[in-house]
Design an enzyme around this catalytic site. Structure first.
Site: not given
Length: 177
Positions: A25, A34-35, A123-125, A127
Site C-alpha cells: 500500500n 501479500v504486504d 491488485s487482485t486481492g 484492490y
C-alpha cells in the site's frame, strides 16, 4: 539470453529469489495480504527500511505504479521491491498503472542486479482487479519489459496463491505465445 517467465503455485514469502515484489500500500508500512505476509515473515528490518523511505523521498507515500526496494530481512531474498497497484474500477481504465507496477519493479530489480524476480498477482486481492485481466496485463508488461531490457533479469516468476490465479496466468502466458 532470453529471460524465462515461470509460474509457481505457492506462497511468495517462501520463495528463494534475488527480489520478491510486494503488492504494497502507498504508506509502505505494511498492511494485509501479500504486504502483511512479507512484513511479518521478513521481520522488522523491512519496516525499518520503509520508515527510512517515508522519512526521506517518499514522505507522502509511494505513488501508484511506482516501485522502490528495501532489504528483505529474514526472507530468502536480497531485496523486497515494493509497488503500489491501482484499485480496479469499472469506469476508469487503470490498466496502464497496473502495467507500470511490473515495468517499474523490473527496472528496479535490474538496477539492483537481481537475476531472479518473484511477483504476486498485483491488485487482485483487496484492490479487486479481475484475475484474468490482471494476468493478461501482467504477462504482457513483463514480456515487453524483458524485451526492452534483456540484460540483467534472467527469470521472472509469478507466484500464485491458488489454482484460479495459476490458471489465469497460465492462460495469459499461452495467449502471449
Amino acid at each position: 539470453m532470453t529471460a524465462r517467465v515461470t509460474l509457481v503455485r505457492g506462497d511468495l514469502t517462501e520463495q528463494h529469489a534475488d527480489a520478491l515484489v510486494n503488492a504494497a500500500n502507498s504508506s509502505l508500512l505494511g498492511g494485509g495480504g501479500v504486504d502483511g505476509a512479507l512484513h511479518r515473515r521478513g521481520g522488522p528490518e523491512i519496516l525499518a527500511d520503509c520508515r527510512r523511505l517515508r522519512a526521506g523521498p517518499y514522505g507522502k507515500g509511494l505513488p501508484t505504479g511506482q516501485a522502490v526496494a528495501t532489504t528483505a530481512g529474514k526472507l530468502a531474498a536480497a531485496h523486497v521491491i515494493h509497488t503500489v497497484g491501482p484499485v480496479w474500477s469499472a469506469t476508469d481504465d487503470r490498466s496502464a498503472l497496473l502495467a507500470s507496477c511490473y515495468r517499474e519493479s523490473l527496472r528496479t530489480a535490474a538496477a539492483l542486479g537481481a537475476r531472479t524476480v518473484a511477483f504476486p498477482a498485483i491488485s487482485t486481492g483487496a484492490y479487486r482487479w479481475p484475475m484474468a485481466d490482471a494476468a493478461r496485463i501482467a504477462v504482457r508488461a513483463v514480456r515487453d519489459a524483458l524485451a526492452a531490457d534483456p540484460g540483467t533479469v534472467r527469470e521472472v516468476r509469478f507466484v500464485l496463491f491458488d489454482e484460479t490465479a495459476y490458471r489465469a496466468f497460465e492462460d495469459a502466458l499461452a495467449a502471449e505465445g
